[in-house]
Design a protein around this motif. Structure first.
Motif, mmCIF file in Angstrom:
data_model
loop_
_atom_site.group_PDB
_atom_site.id
_atom_site.type_symbol
_atom_site.label_atom_id
_atom_site.label_comp_id
_atom_site.label_asym_id
_atom_site.label_seq_id
_atom_site.Cartn_x
_atom_site.Cartn_y
_atom_site.Cartn_z
ATOM 1 N N ILE A 288 0.785 -1.210 -0.008
ATOM 2 C CA ILE A 288 -0.122 0.085 -0.085
ATOM 3 C C ILE A 288 0.854 1.236 0.014
ATOM 4 O O ILE A 288 0.669 2.346 -0.555
ATOM 5 C CB ILE A 288 -1.027 -0.145 1.173
ATOM 6 N N THR A 289 1.950 1.092 0.651
ATOM 7 C CA THR A 289 2.823 2.451 0.847
ATOM 8 C C THR A 289 3.461 2.804 -0.554
ATOM 9 O O THR A 289 3.521 3.901 -1.218
ATOM 10 C CB THR A 289 3.754 2.126 1.649
ATOM 11 N N TYR B 125 2.134 6.840 6.947
ATOM 12 C CA TYR B 125 1.385 5.843 7.440
ATOM 13 C C TYR B 125 1.412 6.531 9.047
ATOM 14 O O TYR B 125 2.013 6.992 9.387
ATOM 15 C CB TYR B 125 1.662 4.535 7.588
ATOM 16 N N LEU C 219 -1.810 5.633 5.015
ATOM 17 C CA LEU C 219 -2.104 4.309 5.743
ATOM 18 C C LEU C 219 -2.428 4.352 7.029
ATOM 19 O O LEU C 219 -1.400 4.501 7.856
ATOM 20 C CB LEU C 219 -0.984 3.135 5.006
ATOM 21 N N PHE D 204 -6.425 4.188 3.707
ATOM 22 C CA PHE D 204 -6.427 2.951 3.952
ATOM 23 C C PHE D 204 -6.471 2.713 5.451
ATOM 24 O O PHE D 204 -5.663 2.963 6.099
ATOM 25 C CB PHE D 204 -5.237 2.161 3.625
#
Length: 104
Positions: free
Chosen positions: A21-22, A34, A61, A91
């Motif tokens: 995701i990063t 995040y 995130l 996310f």
């Protein structure tokens, strides 16, 4: 604004979820995109998200969210999505349930 909720069983499905995701998120010049939700109470999590959005982050995130934190962010997203945050993507990775196991 897009808010994605990822269930707590992500470790079995995608052990490198954070890296995956990063890599998708737009990198900020301020640091990594995040947040570790367990470091914040629900109101504190909303405040840090507002700070990050205000400084221009458009992909975040959030790891280890409680149910209350997920609900609060979802509600925050519906209240604050006035078109200015159309390119924001969050996310939320839910914390694994810590239900007590029954010994037989």
């Amino acid at each position: 604004m897009d808010i994605h909720v990822i269930n707590s069983d992500w470790r079995a499905e995608a052990p490198d979820l954070m890296g995956f995701i990063t890599a998708k998120l737009k990198q900020s010049t301020e640091g990594m995109p995040y947040v570790f939700a367990d470091a914040y109470a629900t109101d504190g999590l909303l405040e840090i998200l507002e700070v990050r959005v205000a400084r221009g982050e458009r992909g975040i995130l959030v790891m280890d969210c409680s149910r209350a934190q997920v609900q609060a962010v979802l509600e925050w997203g519906t209240c604050h999505d006035d078109g200015l945050l159309h390119d924001l993507e969050i996310f939320l990775v839910r914390r694994a349930d810590q239900r007590p196991t029954t010994l037989v």
